[in-house]
Design a protein around this motif. Sequence first.
Motif, PDB file in Angstrom:
ATOM      1  N   LEU A  60       7.105  10.990   0.525  1.00  0.00           N
ATOM      2  CA  LEU A  60       5.992   9.105   0.674  1.00  0.00           C
ATOM      3  C   LEU A  60       4.651   9.039   0.651  1.00  0.00           C
ATOM      4  O   LEU A  60       4.314   8.445  -0.136  1.00  0.00           O
ATOM      5  CB  LEU A  60       6.580   9.004   1.922  1.00  0.00           C
ATOM      6  CG  LEU A  60       5.905   7.820   2.555  1.00  0.00           C
ATOM      7  CD1 LEU A  60       6.376   6.547   1.502  1.00  0.00           C
ATOM      8  CD2 LEU A  60       6.749   7.821   4.032  1.00  0.00           C
ATOM      9  N   ILE A  61       4.061  10.598   0.901  1.00  0.00           N
ATOM     10  CA  ILE A  61       2.407  10.623   0.613  1.00  0.00           C
ATOM     11  C   ILE A  61       1.944  10.831  -0.164  1.00  0.00           C
ATOM     12  O   ILE A  61       0.769  10.210  -0.868  1.00  0.00           O
ATOM     13  CB  ILE A  61       2.376  12.471   1.410  1.00  0.00           C
ATOM     14  CG1 ILE A  61       2.287  12.043   2.774  1.00  0.00           C
ATOM     15  CG2 ILE A  61       0.979  12.237   1.067  1.00  0.00           C
ATOM     16  CD1 ILE A  61       2.214  13.055   3.917  1.00  0.00           C
ATOM     17  N   VAL A  62       3.189  11.685  -1.590  1.00  0.00           N
ATOM     18  CA  VAL A  62       2.447  11.718  -2.692  1.00  0.00           C
ATOM     19  C   VAL A  62       2.693  10.185  -3.609  1.00  0.00           C
ATOM     20  O   VAL A  62       1.561   9.806  -4.407  1.00  0.00           O
ATOM     21  CB  VAL A  62       3.751  12.502  -3.594  1.00  0.00           C
ATOM     22  CG1 VAL A  62       3.279  12.346  -5.086  1.00  0.00           C
ATOM     23  CG2 VAL A  62       3.584  14.188  -3.409  1.00  0.00           C
ATOM     24  N   LEU A  63       4.153   8.893  -3.683  1.00  0.00           N
ATOM     25  CA  LEU A  63       4.560   8.061  -3.687  1.00  0.00           C
ATOM     26  C   LEU A  63       2.761   7.086  -3.265  1.00  0.00           C
ATOM     27  O   LEU A  63       2.509   6.677  -3.755  1.00  0.00           O
ATOM     28  CB  LEU A  63       5.167   7.108  -3.537  1.00  0.00           C
ATOM     29  CG  LEU A  63       6.626   8.541  -4.195  1.00  0.00           C
ATOM     30  CD1 LEU A  63       7.815   7.735  -3.405  1.00  0.00           C
ATOM     31  CD2 LEU A  63       5.754   7.832  -5.764  1.00  0.00           C
TER      32      LEU A  63
ATOM     33  N   THR B 283      -0.738   7.593  -4.868  1.00  0.00           N
ATOM     34  CA  THR B 283      -0.313   7.551  -6.419  1.00  0.00           C
ATOM     35  C   THR B 283      -1.030   6.001  -6.694  1.00  0.00           C
ATOM     36  O   THR B 283      -1.856   5.292  -7.172  1.00  0.00           O
ATOM     37  CB  THR B 283       0.504   7.179  -7.061  1.00  0.00           C
ATOM     38  OG1 THR B 283       1.322   8.907  -7.293  1.00  0.00           O
ATOM     39  CG2 THR B 283       0.941   7.127  -8.312  1.00  0.00           C
ATOM     40  N   ASP B 284       0.026   5.158  -5.779  1.00  0.00           N
ATOM     41  CA  ASP B 284      -0.187   3.030  -5.312  1.00  0.00           C
ATOM     42  C   ASP B 284      -1.661   3.515  -5.041  1.00  0.00           C
ATOM     43  O   ASP B 284      -1.896   2.614  -5.626  1.00  0.00           O
ATOM     44  CB  ASP B 284       1.194   2.928  -4.388  1.00  0.00           C
ATOM     45  CG  ASP B 284       1.864   3.340  -5.090  1.00  0.00           C
ATOM     46  OD1 ASP B 284       2.290   2.717  -6.918  1.00  0.00           O
ATOM     47  OD2 ASP B 284       3.314   2.789  -4.364  1.00  0.00           O
ATOM     48  N   LEU B 285      -2.384   4.153  -4.039  1.00  0.00           N
ATOM     49  CA  LEU B 285      -3.425   3.930  -3.518  1.00  0.00           C
ATOM     50  C   LEU B 285      -4.441   4.284  -4.817  1.00  0.00           C
ATOM     51  O   LEU B 285      -5.438   3.261  -4.745  1.00  0.00           O
ATOM     52  CB  LEU B 285      -3.935   4.384  -2.541  1.00  0.00           C
ATOM     53  CG  LEU B 285      -3.925   4.386  -1.138  1.00  0.00           C
ATOM     54  CD1 LEU B 285      -3.684   5.199  -0.308  1.00  0.00           C
ATOM     55  CD2 LEU B 285      -4.072   3.136  -0.619  1.00  0.00           C
TER      56      LEU B 285
ATOM     57  N   TYR C 162      10.248   2.623  -1.993  1.00  0.00           N
ATOM     58  CA  TYR C 162      10.015   1.239  -1.598  1.00  0.00           C
ATOM     59  C   TYR C 162       9.034   0.675  -0.562  1.00  0.00           C
ATOM     60  O   TYR C 162       8.374   1.015   0.465  1.00  0.00           O
ATOM     61  CB  TYR C 162      11.162  -0.194  -1.333  1.00  0.00           C
ATOM     62  CG  TYR C 162      11.417  -0.730  -2.248  1.00  0.00           C
ATOM     63  CD1 TYR C 162      11.180  -1.542  -2.698  1.00  0.00           C
ATOM     64  CD2 TYR C 162      12.820   0.016  -2.890  1.00  0.00           C
ATOM     65  CE1 TYR C 162      11.323  -2.372  -3.913  1.00  0.00           C
ATOM     66  CE2 TYR C 162      13.044  -0.961  -3.968  1.00  0.00           C
ATOM     67  CZ  TYR C 162      12.910  -2.042  -4.168  1.00  0.00           C
ATOM     68  OH  TYR C 162      13.184  -2.588  -5.349  1.00  0.00           O
ATOM     69  N   ALA C 163       9.660   2.358   0.511  1.00  0.00           N
ATOM     70  CA  ALA C 163       8.653   2.643   1.981  1.00  0.00           C
ATOM     71  C   ALA C 163       7.324   2.708   1.156  1.00  0.00           C
ATOM     72  O   ALA C 163       6.681   2.861   1.875  1.00  0.00           O
ATOM     73  CB  ALA C 163       9.211   3.803   2.615  1.00  0.00           C
ATOM     74  N   SER C 164       7.099   4.277   0.142  1.00  0.00           N
ATOM     75  CA  SER C 164       5.537   3.907  -0.190  1.00  0.00           C
ATOM     76  C   SER C 164       4.898   2.399  -0.791  1.00  0.00           C
ATOM     77  O   SER C 164       3.515   2.513  -0.303  1.00  0.00           O
ATOM     78  CB  SER C 164       5.494   4.996  -1.017  1.00  0.00           C
ATOM     79  OG  SER C 164       6.122   3.815  -3.076  1.00  0.00           O
TER      80      SER C 164
END
Length: 250
Positions: free
Chosen positions: A4-7, A10-12, A101-103
């Motif tokens: 979750l943290i990695v995804l 990446t999105d940020l 989706y949570a990420s």
Amino acid sequence: MNTLIVLTKTDLNRSLVRSKPFIFFSLGMPVGFYLLFTKVFNMGVSTEYMAVFYKESMIQMATYSVMISSLFSFSMTLIEDRKQGVKQFLRLSPIPESIYYASKVVTQFLINSLLLSVIFLVGHFVNGVQMPVIAWLTSAVWILYGCLPIVALATIVSLVKDPNTVSVLNNMILMPLAIVSGLWWPINMFPEVIQKIAAGLPTFYAAQGAKQLAEGQLPDGKGIVIIFIYFVGIMVLSIYLNGRKEEVKR
């Protein structure tokens, strides 16, 4: 949790570092309009009312900023992932789709929080807006809650294949919604029929509730219910439409 943290990171990075249009539309425009309204188009505002004018305009533009981000950024991110085959990759990987989706939701929450922080800082340091710490925090949290239906709406908009069509559709949704919700001009300036429409919109209560919290009052209970109903209703529709789309593909 690590996934979750990695995804999310990446999105940020994709949204904040690589996407210059996002910075302009989600942050630059609302801040620019806020300064324009409060520093140029403030004729006729009495000195006694100026502090309230600065505060309410700040909240309105903060709400507008979160609306832009929630609709444009969220929908375009989902579209880009679909074009790049991210969801197909997830089906072949051990990463649960729920984590994906949570990420996205966490990323959008962090981005919206950043936007609110910047506009609130501009309101405080440029226009001298003063509020207790609890009022700043609760107003921000309320705006995040009030714009949840817009996040849900973005999941429906993202079903459109053409990004150019999505951009036009987002503008067709966003501008009228912001205007009718009283984010650009006071709602009492509009005809009675428009005021009645506004009273049924979640974005109207997103700004209205934040203004009430800024004054140390509790948000209108009607607003809490309306925002929740819109969010749940749009999410149910989104799940249904996404399910239908998957069936068509098969």
